[in-house]
Write a protein that holds these residues in place. Sequence first.
Motif, PDB file in Angstrom:
ATOM      1  N   PRO A  13       0.987  -1.125   0.122  1.00  0.00           N
ATOM      2  CA  PRO A  13      -0.011  -0.103  -0.062  1.00  0.00           C
ATOM      3  C   PRO A  13       0.717   1.337  -0.088  1.00  0.00           C
ATOM      4  N   MET A  14       0.375   2.299  -0.807  1.00  0.00           N
ATOM      5  CA  MET A  14       1.057   3.526  -0.950  1.00  0.00           C
ATOM      6  C   MET A  14       0.166   4.645  -1.208  1.00  0.00           C
ATOM      7  N   PRO A  15       0.457   6.109  -0.770  1.00  0.00           N
ATOM      8  CA  PRO A  15      -0.570   6.986  -1.149  1.00  0.00           C
ATOM      9  C   PRO A  15      -0.449   7.076  -2.586  1.00  0.00           C
ATOM     10  N   SER A  16      -1.818   7.435  -3.230  1.00  0.00           N
ATOM     11  CA  SER A  16      -2.060   7.525  -4.643  1.00  0.00           C
ATOM     12  C   SER A  16      -1.600   9.007  -5.298  1.00  0.00           C
ATOM     13  N   PRO A  17      -0.985   9.342  -6.250  1.00  0.00           N
ATOM     14  CA  PRO A  17      -0.706  10.841  -6.533  1.00  0.00           C
ATOM     15  C   PRO A  17      -2.160  11.395  -6.986  1.00  0.00           C
TER      16      PRO A  17
END
Length: 277
Positions: A250-254
């Motif tokens: 999981p990672m932030p979305s641009p």
Amino acid sequence: MEEFKTPVAGDYQIECWGAQGGGVQSYPGGKGSYTKGSISLDGVMLYVVVGQIGGYEETFNNGFPGRLNFYFSGGGATDIRLNNKNGNWKDFVSRKSRIMVAASGGGSVIYYSSQQGMPGGSLSGFSGTNSGSDGIAATPGVQTSCGKAGTGFHTHSYKGIGFGIVDYQTSEDHISMGSAGNGYYCGGVGNHGGGTVGVGATGSCFISGYSGCDAIKESSTENAIVHTGQPNHYSGLVFTDTEMIDGQSPMPSPFGGPDEIGHSGDGACIVTQLSFK
């Protein structure tokens, strides 16, 4: 390659997302990695190289093409540079000026034994695959070297240095290898043997100042890269409050909203001013 000159002295947050490798819906390309850090800048010109999603053509900020009906190219890494060398992303002087790199995903294979691409790495990439008994799988890029190509009866490749470019040369018979993901160092291109195919490995990320990264000396040349054993880029520009996430997490979305699991599509970069000085 885009230019960004800091408008005023201050602290800036920079986020990079590597591009996804090429693929099809049933066998998608591997997803890109994420890097983030805060840095103090005063009138510095940055060059932003945003990776392209993989396909059949050579991918921007990757360097290795796919092949129709056999395999897709890996995605392009997304990075921040201090030298654009007249817009030539492949130039070594430009590549060694990188202070942040988000690795890309690898391309999928759609020949003989279809397989999806591998995700982009973090401090090191992910290994490729080997669907049979002929040869071995490709190895990942790490902090000090690129990965090794997969082996097999149909494998005839020359490995370059792999520092920020997938610079393998292949013969006409070398046709069913999944292409590698790019990064600080790239992964190895995929295995191809008798009755055996495999996707390529993926590359590593880099953030100047991030523990575990290994910066190179300014005196390094393409054929003589010297590592320093510490994470700070020779420019003296060092990030704090860093984060590095591989392409399967999981990672932030641009685009905002919920987190994404690895980054899909073309790469991305966001620069946010945090404070004035």
